[in-house]
Scaffold this motif. Structure first.
Motif, short mmCIF file in Angstrom:
data_model
loop_
_atom_site.label_atom_id
_atom_site.label_comp_id
_atom_site.label_asym_id
_atom_site.label_seq_id
_atom_site.Cartn_x
_atom_site.Cartn_y
_atom_site.Cartn_z
N LEU A 54 0.83 -1.21 0.00
CA LEU A 54 0.00 0.00 0.00
C LEU A 54 0.86 1.26 0.00
N PHE A 58 0.68 3.80 -3.21
CA PHE A 58 -0.05 5.05 -3.03
C PHE A 58 0.81 6.21 -2.52
N GLU A 107 -4.27 -1.36 6.08
CA GLU A 107 -4.20 0.10 6.08
C GLU A 107 -3.73 0.64 7.43
N SER A 111 -0.11 2.59 8.01
CA SER A 111 -0.03 3.89 8.68
C SER A 111 0.93 3.84 9.87
N ARG A 151 -4.28 9.25 1.35
CA ARG A 151 -3.99 8.78 0.00
C ARG A 151 -4.62 7.43 -0.30
N LEU A 152 -5.04 6.71 0.74
CA LEU A 152 -5.54 5.35 0.55
C LEU A 152 -7.01 5.36 0.16
N GLY A 155 -8.71 4.46 3.52
CA GLY A 155 -7.85 4.83 4.65
C GLY A 155 -8.52 5.69 5.69
#
Length: 220
Positions: A54, A58, A107, A111, A151-152, A155
């Protein structure tokens, strides 16, 4: 949170069992490599691989920095946090219980890795983790989490968690960090399948050490 080179409380509260677990993980756990980044652990590594994907897909600029700044990702058991940056070994350490929790998505893990990689980047820039700047450093890392999560495609939950942490920042003083470590130590040791009697003994000993250290500083 992390084990910064300049953070005395982290050195003080790093117990023998913590070190033993970390060394054992490196020697005995399964190892794999993603884009040159070593991942060490027996559980949760699939989620880490997905999380790295991810970040790569991204936020490629951040991903390239991560590969330069982070030497390895280590799955271990952390008494006081779900993750921390270990400057001495250039490792992003993730708590195994956090990774295997079904409520924690790739996600969330991505992070968290971004958060710890930001600690690595700040360290590389000469910004340490001394008590007087610790709160500001953590705020920078949380804001990087929020910016990445935005950006996800899905997210939002990861961003909301980081925003909630930013709104309700814990006390990052040396004293508070030691206390959080002691509070989480019993559960961590029990998770490692240590006998209850030995866990009680070790936690009591660590608390006695902590009280003795506080008393010495008060009289000194």
């Amino acid at each position: 949170m992390r084990q910064k080179k300049a953070a005395e409380p982290q050195r003080d509260m790093r117990s023998f069992v913590d070190r033993l677990a970390r060394q054992g993980a490196v020697k005995l756990s399964r190892k794999l490599t993603v884009d040159g980044l070593k991942i060490v652990g027996d559980k949760g590594t699939d989620k880490i691989v997905e999380a790295l994907g991810l970040i790569r897909d991204f936020d490629p600029v951040r991903y390239r920095r991560l590969l330069r700044d982070v030497g390895q990702i280590l799955v271990t058991v952390l008494p006081a946090s779900v993750a921390q940056w270990a400057e001495a070994s250039k490792a992003c350490e993730l708590d195994e219980r956090y990774l295997i929790d079904d409520a924690r998505t790739a996600e969330h893990v991505a992070s968290t890795i971004v958060h710890e990689a930001t600690h690595a980047r700040l360290m590389r820039c000469g910004i340490g983790y001394e008590e007087e700047i610790r709160d500001r450093v953590e705020r920078v890392c949380l804001r990087r989490e929020i910016a990445f999560a935005a950006r996800l495609p899905i997210g939002a939950d990861a961003a909301q968690r980081a925003e909630a942490n930013l709104e309700a920042m814990p006390d990052f003083s040396d004293k508070a960090m030691r206390e959080r470590h002691l509070d989480g130590l019993r559960d961590a040791l029990l998770y490692l399948n240590m006998p209850v009697w030995l866990v009680s003994l070790m936690v009591s000993y660590r608390r006695w050490q902590h009280r003795r250290r506080v008393a010495r500083r008060a009289t000194g």
